[in-house]
Design a protein around this motif. Structure first.
Motif: not given
Length: 711
Positions: A530-534, A652-663
């Motif tokens: 897949p062509e992704v920008d990390f 791998v497209w993304a590393h997400v650290k400390g994610s949070c819910y939306w309201k």
């Protein structure tokens, strides 16, 4: 005591409501009523006593309505309708003093319980029945729908005995592997080589000997309907015309041929019948055959001098012609035996007819033969032989042991005469009708091996003509033509072929007349990465994932998936793993889940964008918001499936650290009027989003999901 007027002693009806209200007020106005009883002691069994500002009053319990003293009746929460109270895809069940919700068949509660009260955000989500393998029987493919599922037949299979799509508990439909059966016949044609009758298989036709076709398509393919394409080959009979027959050199004949269609070689039958003027042998009659590809053939005949001849010339099968007849008289010949000339004519492909002028009856003649043969396509092929031949016959026929598909030079010398007469003649042998290639087989998917029936230690050249096509990529076409030379009697050849392709392979030994044809299918390999920008995100909103369509280089692209994994699992994740399930699976927190799936046909040619956690359905998967404070690895996976083989590639497209819910938004239902308090956990660590641009919340009942794939 006498009875008074009607109604005497009773208050007017219009005063009854007022008196009732005054009585209730007295009952709640103090600790005791007018009768001196404790108010709390008079409360209904489904009521409680509450004291406010020194006064006691009876209040019906939650789930009941009434005056609290004489009656408290059950409140029917379900009267507003199941969709309003419980959400979509539910049924509402009233109980004494309460109610509960149950998901309809094909759906389950997100709290994984059979019953629920929707004040904690629980709603009914679709059950993915397709997670159970084999649900659609052999050859079937399961497609999840809202509240149910449908079955379709996989590529290479055809629905029989029922409709498509079908349901295994309702329909008798079965998926049968496509078998086109016996290919259709072509009049005056035949099928070249072997074939299979599976989807995508091809048969190649050719015309029988004596028949000719133009440049029509000679291939018929097995289609997805379970039938063969109608062959377009049109074989027509070849009819030749022999004309302009003439005599030269006293006993030689030449003519012209109009074959009507182009053919390689024609067999001529020359029938001779002669009557001597001065009979010693009164009648001379014989038949001579001549094979040649010349358009102006000629042949010298062994004729008697001073004889009247009738010569009839016509073509032998498979070419047909009307006989052409010529009559002439040979000249008297008084030459001496030693001065007579030596004539050689080709009697058949490998036989020569020797003819010398008049000689004494019963006299012997010795001929010396020197034969040299070569093949134009083999540098190291030589066939040399020599021998003497003695005979008393006047016109002997000598047949030579020659190799097929070779060019020969034959020198013949008449020995024993005062002046030696020599004649040189060239001959070309036709390819062998008998097939030289036998027991051809495929190994290692793209390699061929076969047995050769040629003479040991002699070289042979093999011609390969390979054509490749893809049913899923109509513009794809590959053609390979090459030759190899080997002296092995068990040759092997590995071909440079593309994956995921149906091939028709023609292999022909050049010394043989016909090729061997076989079908070969290469398996798919991993699709392009897949062509992704990390990107790496720390506690901030994710950018939109830009999904680019991959090229079908190694096989048909089936689907694109977005996978959300705990970051710690990235090092142990296998791209071809089928363990990832939907967000609502019990293992989604620990093992990750599929957030979105799109079929290849639904991805535009340029690109499309997806927001992770947008609360929409992509295919059968729910794109849930990321959980607060968790670390994630987001992967894009491309899957290719064909011919019962599955291959994947991941990036791998993304590393997400400390994610949070939306309201979450309000569901739009006034549940407080029903005694239901919404309990939605909010996350205030994230930046405040633009609520007007967000889709409806799924906190109570899921809105109709956005389905990007056609089921």
């Amino acid at each position: 005591m006498g009875r008074g007027p009607r109604g005497a002693g009773r208050p007017p009806r219009r005063l009854l409501p007022l008196l009732l209200l005054l009585g209730l007020a007295r009952g709640a106005s103090g600790a005791r009523g007018a009768d001196g009883l404790d108010v709390c002691a008079t409360c209904h069994k489904h009521a409680t006593c509450k004291q406010t500002e020194g006064m006691k009053m009876c209040i019906c319990k939650y789930g009941f309505v009434g005056n609290g003293r004489t009656h408290c009746v059950d409140k029917n929460e379900c009267q507003f309708g199941a969709t309003v109270v419980c959400g979509n895809h539910t049924s509402c069940h009233n109980t004494l003093g309460g109610f509960y919700c149950i998901c309809l068949e094909g759906y389950r509660a997100t709290n994984n319980n059979k019953t629920f009260i929707p004040n904690d955000g629980t709603f009914c989500t679709d059950i993915d029945e397709c997670e159970v393998s084999g649900l659609c029987r052999q050859g079937g493919r399961c497609v999840n729908t809202y509240g149910s599922f449908e079955c379709y037949c996989m590529d290479g299979y055809l629905a029989k005995n029922g409709p498509e799509p079908f349901h295994p508990t309702r329909d008798a439909t079965s998926c049968t592997e496509i078998d086109c059966g016996t290919p259709p016949e072509v009049p005056d044609g035949y099928i070249v080589g072997n074939y299979t009758s599976r989807l995508g298989s091809q048969v190649r036709y050719a015309c029988k000997e004596g028949f000719f076709s133009g440049l029509e398509d000679t291939v018929s393919s097995c289609t997805a309907l379970g039938t063969w394409e109608s062959p377009k080959l049109n074989c027509q009979e070849i009819i030749a015309e022999v004309n302009d027959v003439s005599v030269f050199n006293n006993s030689c004949v030449r003519w012209q041929i109009n074959p009507g269609r182009t053919v390689s070689k024609i067999i001529y039958v020359i029938h001779i019948k002669g009557q001597r003027l001065h009979p010693v042998e009164s009648v001379h009659e014989e038949t001579v055959n001549l094979t040649t590809d010349s358009r102006t053939p000629e042949v010298c005949l062994d004729l008697y001098p001073g004889t009247n001849y009738t010569v009839s010339i016509f073509t032998a099968l498979p070419t047909r012609s009307v006989p052409t007849i010529i009559g002439f008289q040979t000249a008297e010949d008084d030459l001496s035996e030693d001065d007579a000339t030596l004539n050689i004519s080709i009697f058949s492909e490998a036989c020569l007819k020797l003819s010398r002028g008049p000689r004494k009856a019963g006299s012997e003649q010795t001929y010396q033969f020197k034969v040299l043969g070569q093949r134009w396509y083999l540098n190291n092929f030589y066939h040399a032989t020599s021998f003497n031949f003695t005979t008393k016959e006047q016109a002997p026929v000598v047949c030579l042991d020659l190799y097929p598909a070779a060019d020969y030079t034959v020198n013949i010398t008449l020995l024993g005469s005062s002046g030696q007469h020599s004649v040189q003649i060239t001959m070309t042998t036709a390819p062998a009708v008998k097939q030289i290639i036998s027991n051809i087989s495929i190994f290692n998917e793209t390699c061929l091996r076969w047995r050769s029936t040629k003479t040991a230690d002699t070289e042979e050249m093999y011609s390969f003509h390979i054509q490749g096509q893809r049913w899923y990529q109509k513009e794809f076409s590959q053609e390979i033509i090459f030759n190899i030379t080997t002296s092995s009697q068990a040759p092997e050849m590995c071909l440079d072929l593309h994956p995921g392709t149906n091939y028709s392979v023609h292999v022909q030994a050049l010394s043989s007349e016909f090729p061997v044809v076989l079908s070969l299918t290469t398996q798919i390999t991993e699709p392009p990465l897949p062509e992704v920008d990390f990107v790496t995100v720390h506690g901030k909103p994710l950018p939109r994932l830009r999904l680019r369509k991959a090229k079908e280089k190694n096989g048909p692209i089936s689907s694109y998936q977005v996978l959300v994994l705990p970051l710690a699992l990235q090092s142990t994740f296998f791209c071809d793993s089928e363990g990832a399930t939907s967000f609502f699976s019990n293992t989604s927190d620990a093992s990750g889940y599929v957030a979105a799936e799109l079929l290849a046909k639904d991805v535009p040619d340029d690109a499309m964008e997806i927001s992770i956690g947008d609360r929409l359905y992509y295919g059968k998967y729910y794109n849930a918001p990321l959980r607060k404070g968790n670390d994630y690895c987001i992967i894009l996976r491309i899957t290719s499936e064909w011919n019962k083989v599955r291959r994947c590639s991941c990036a791998v497209w993304a590393h997400v650290k400390g994610s949070c819910y939306w309201k979450s938004q309000s569901s739009g239902h006034d549940l407080t009027a029903l005694g239901i308090e919404p309990r939605i956990q909010l996350c205030t660590d994230s930046p405040e989003p633009d609520w007007d641009s967000l889709p409806p919340s799924l906190s109570l009942s899921a809105p109709p999901p956005l389905v990007l794939s056609q089921k």
